[in-house]
Enzyme design. Structure first.
Site, PDB file in Angstrom:
ATOM      1  N   ASP A  39      52.414  40.179  45.001  1.00  0.00           N
ATOM      2  CA  ASP A  39      51.386  39.706  45.918  1.00  0.00           C
ATOM      3  C   ASP A  39      51.312  40.660  47.102  1.00  0.00           C
ATOM      4  O   ASP A  39      52.296  41.328  47.439  1.00  0.00           O
ATOM      5  CB  ASP A  39      51.717  38.295  46.413  1.00  0.00           C
ATOM      6  CG  ASP A  39      50.491  37.547  46.924  1.00  0.00           C
ATOM      7  OD1 ASP A  39      49.917  36.748  46.156  1.00  0.00           O
ATOM      8  OD2 ASP A  39      50.105  37.783  48.090  1.00  0.00           O
ATOM      9  N   ASP A  66      49.621  45.796  45.927  1.00  0.00           N
ATOM     10  CA  ASP A  66      48.200  45.836  46.275  1.00  0.00           C
ATOM     11  C   ASP A  66      47.465  46.252  45.009  1.00  0.00           C
ATOM     12  O   ASP A  66      47.521  47.420  44.603  1.00  0.00           O
ATOM     13  CB  ASP A  66      47.963  46.844  47.399  1.00  0.00           C
ATOM     14  CG  ASP A  66      46.492  46.961  47.801  1.00  0.00           C
ATOM     15  OD1 ASP A  66      45.645  46.324  47.148  1.00  0.00           O
ATOM     16  OD2 ASP A  66      46.197  47.688  48.764  1.00  0.00           O
ATOM     17  N   VAL A  67      46.800  45.303  44.366  1.00  0.00           N
ATOM     18  CA  VAL A  67      46.171  45.588  43.073  1.00  0.00           C
ATOM     19  C   VAL A  67      45.001  46.547  43.197  1.00  0.00           C
ATOM     20  O   VAL A  67      44.507  47.054  42.182  1.00  0.00           O
ATOM     21  CB  VAL A  67      45.721  44.292  42.357  1.00  0.00           C
ATOM     22  CG1 VAL A  67      46.911  43.379  42.101  1.00  0.00           C
ATOM     23  CG2 VAL A  67      44.619  43.576  43.131  1.00  0.00           C
ATOM     24  N   ASN A  93      46.196  37.920  37.685  1.00  0.00           N
ATOM     25  CA  ASN A  93      45.714  36.689  38.301  1.00  0.00           C
ATOM     26  C   ASN A  93      45.052  36.900  39.658  1.00  0.00           C
ATOM     27  O   ASN A  93      44.227  36.090  40.079  1.00  0.00           O
ATOM     28  CB  ASN A  93      46.897  35.719  38.454  1.00  0.00           C
ATOM     29  CG  ASN A  93      46.568  34.533  39.326  1.00  0.00           C
ATOM     30  OD1 ASN A  93      45.753  33.674  38.969  1.00  0.00           O
ATOM     31  ND2 ASN A  93      47.182  34.471  40.495  1.00  0.00           N
ATOM     32  N   TYR A 158      30.779  37.355  43.063  1.00  0.00           N
ATOM     33  CA  TYR A 158      31.940  36.778  42.374  1.00  0.00           C
ATOM     34  C   TYR A 158      31.608  36.533  40.903  1.00  0.00           C
ATOM     35  O   TYR A 158      32.408  36.872  40.014  1.00  0.00           O
ATOM     36  CB  TYR A 158      32.347  35.474  43.047  1.00  0.00           C
ATOM     37  CG  TYR A 158      33.476  34.751  42.353  1.00  0.00           C
ATOM     38  CD1 TYR A 158      34.795  35.160  42.518  1.00  0.00           C
ATOM     39  CD2 TYR A 158      33.227  33.654  41.538  1.00  0.00           C
ATOM     40  CE1 TYR A 158      35.839  34.497  41.889  1.00  0.00           C
ATOM     41  CE2 TYR A 158      34.256  32.979  40.905  1.00  0.00           C
ATOM     42  CZ  TYR A 158      35.566  33.403  41.074  1.00  0.00           C
ATOM     43  OH  TYR A 158      36.591  32.744  40.442  1.00  0.00           O
ATOM     44  N   LYS A 162      33.435  38.199  37.540  1.00  0.00           N
ATOM     45  CA  LYS A 162      34.069  37.415  36.474  1.00  0.00           C
ATOM     46  C   LYS A 162      33.377  37.616  35.130  1.00  0.00           C
ATOM     47  O   LYS A 162      34.018  37.534  34.069  1.00  0.00           O
ATOM     48  CB  LYS A 162      34.118  35.938  36.869  1.00  0.00           C
ATOM     49  CG  LYS A 162      35.037  35.667  38.064  1.00  0.00           C
ATOM     50  CD  LYS A 162      36.454  36.193  37.826  1.00  0.00           C
ATOM     51  CE  LYS A 162      37.395  35.856  38.975  1.00  0.00           C
ATOM     52  NZ  LYS A 162      38.782  36.317  38.713  1.00  0.00           N
ATOM     53  N   THR A 193      42.705  24.696  44.724  1.00  0.00           N
ATOM     54  CA  THR A 193      43.502  25.592  45.545  1.00  0.00           C
ATOM     55  C   THR A 193      42.686  25.940  46.786  1.00  0.00           C
ATOM     56  O   THR A 193      41.552  25.479  46.957  1.00  0.00           O
ATOM     57  CB  THR A 193      43.852  26.895  44.800  1.00  0.00           C
ATOM     58  OG1 THR A 193      42.641  27.637  44.577  1.00  0.00           O
ATOM     59  CG2 THR A 193      44.527  26.611  43.469  1.00  0.00           C
TER      60      THR A 193
END
Length: 295
Positions: A39, A66-67, A93, A158, A162, A193
């Site tokens: 994360d 850091d993706v 994820n 977004y 996806k 969440t």
């Protein structure tokens, strides 16, 4: 769900400090899997990993990643491999969902979504896929969304990200299978969440689309235990509902969405409630900001 034991599996998860990532890690650890949580929030991911390790008695490590940075992602996989004594599964994820009207969205927020939700998943799939293909086995799990098979106003970019994850997974499921690499795409609906803070799912969404992080985690665990690739919506009933509408002409489908109140769920967000989430997720890292400034 499969009752197969996952003892001996070594699994890395991005976006693992909270939400779906943390819930999935706990479920995997309960099954005996060793887990590396990655994360951007180094302190919180350490706390989450320590808590799960203490509760389950298995190896769980927290690592900063850091993706959006390829070198950081590669280092994360190296550290996960070293810390766990191998790596069998990568769960991509990490993801963010800003809300608001498309015409008001800044280019910086658009780029942030593309960097995390698309480029991050592609980078992780390449880096892990090459490792797994070299040895002839491994599993990549990409977290998409039902927004990847449908779309809604208020989250246009977004939805685009996806859709990209769903398309990537469908292609890789075919391309990597002969190399011994399983690719699964998990598409949750509304997950309870921080990501949906300030949204007000209507009655229909609450009945067929609202799920807990553990529900998504159970679907991920099941796919890993069964070595099951391909696409899976969570919950299944919500995915089936949307898929049933997809063959309809677009204008008719959009009319039904409007009549059912679905178009307002993401469009009419309370941005004051979402402020903390957006402040946390939309900040560009100093290295990334510098790189963009030079481009």
């Amino acid at each position: 769900m499969s009752n197969k034991d996952l003892t001996g599996k070594k699994i890395a998860i991005t976006g693992g400090a909270r939400g779906i990532g943390a819930a999935t890690a706990r479920l995997l650890a309960d099954r005996g899997a060793a887990v590396a949580l990655g994360d951007i929030d180094a302190d919180l991911v350490d706390e989450t990993a320590a808590s799960i390790a203490a509760a389950t008695g298995v190896r769980v490590v927290g690592l900063k990643v850091d993706v959006t940075d390829r070198d950081s992602f590669a280092a994360f996989l190296d550290e996960a491999d070293e810390g766990l004594g191998g790596l069998d599964v990568l769960i991509n994820n990490a993801g963010i969902m800003p809300t608001g009207e498309f015409l008001d969205e800044s280019d910086a927020v658009t780029d942030r979504q593309l960097d995390i939700n698309v480029h991050g998943v592609i980078t992780g799939s390449k880096l892990a896929g090459r490792r797994f293909a070299a040895r002839g086995s491994g599993h990549i799990v990409n977290i998409a969304s039902v927004a990847g098979i449908s779309a809604a106003p208020g989250v246009a970019v977004y939805c685009a990200t996806k859709h990209a994850v769903v398309g990537l997974g469908a292609a890789l499921h075919q391309e990597l299978a002969p190399k011994g690499v399983t690719v699964t795409t998990i598409a949750p609906s509304f997950v309870n969440t921080e990501l949906i803070a300030g949204l007000s799912p209507n009655w229909l969404v609450r009945q067929i689309g609202l799920v807990q992080p553990e529900d998504v985690g159970n679907a991920i665990v099941d796919a890993i235990a069964r070595k099951r690739g391909g696409f899976r919506a969570v919950p299944k009933v919500g995915g089936a509902f949307l898929k049933a509408l997809m063959p309809l002409p677009e204008n008719l489908r959009n009319g039904l969405y409007g009549a059912l109140g679905l178009q307002h769920v993401t469009l009419d967000s309370d941005e004051s409630v979402r402020a903390a989430y957006r402040d946390r997720t939309e900040k560009t890292t100093p290295a990334k900001a510098a790189a963009k400034g030079r481009s």
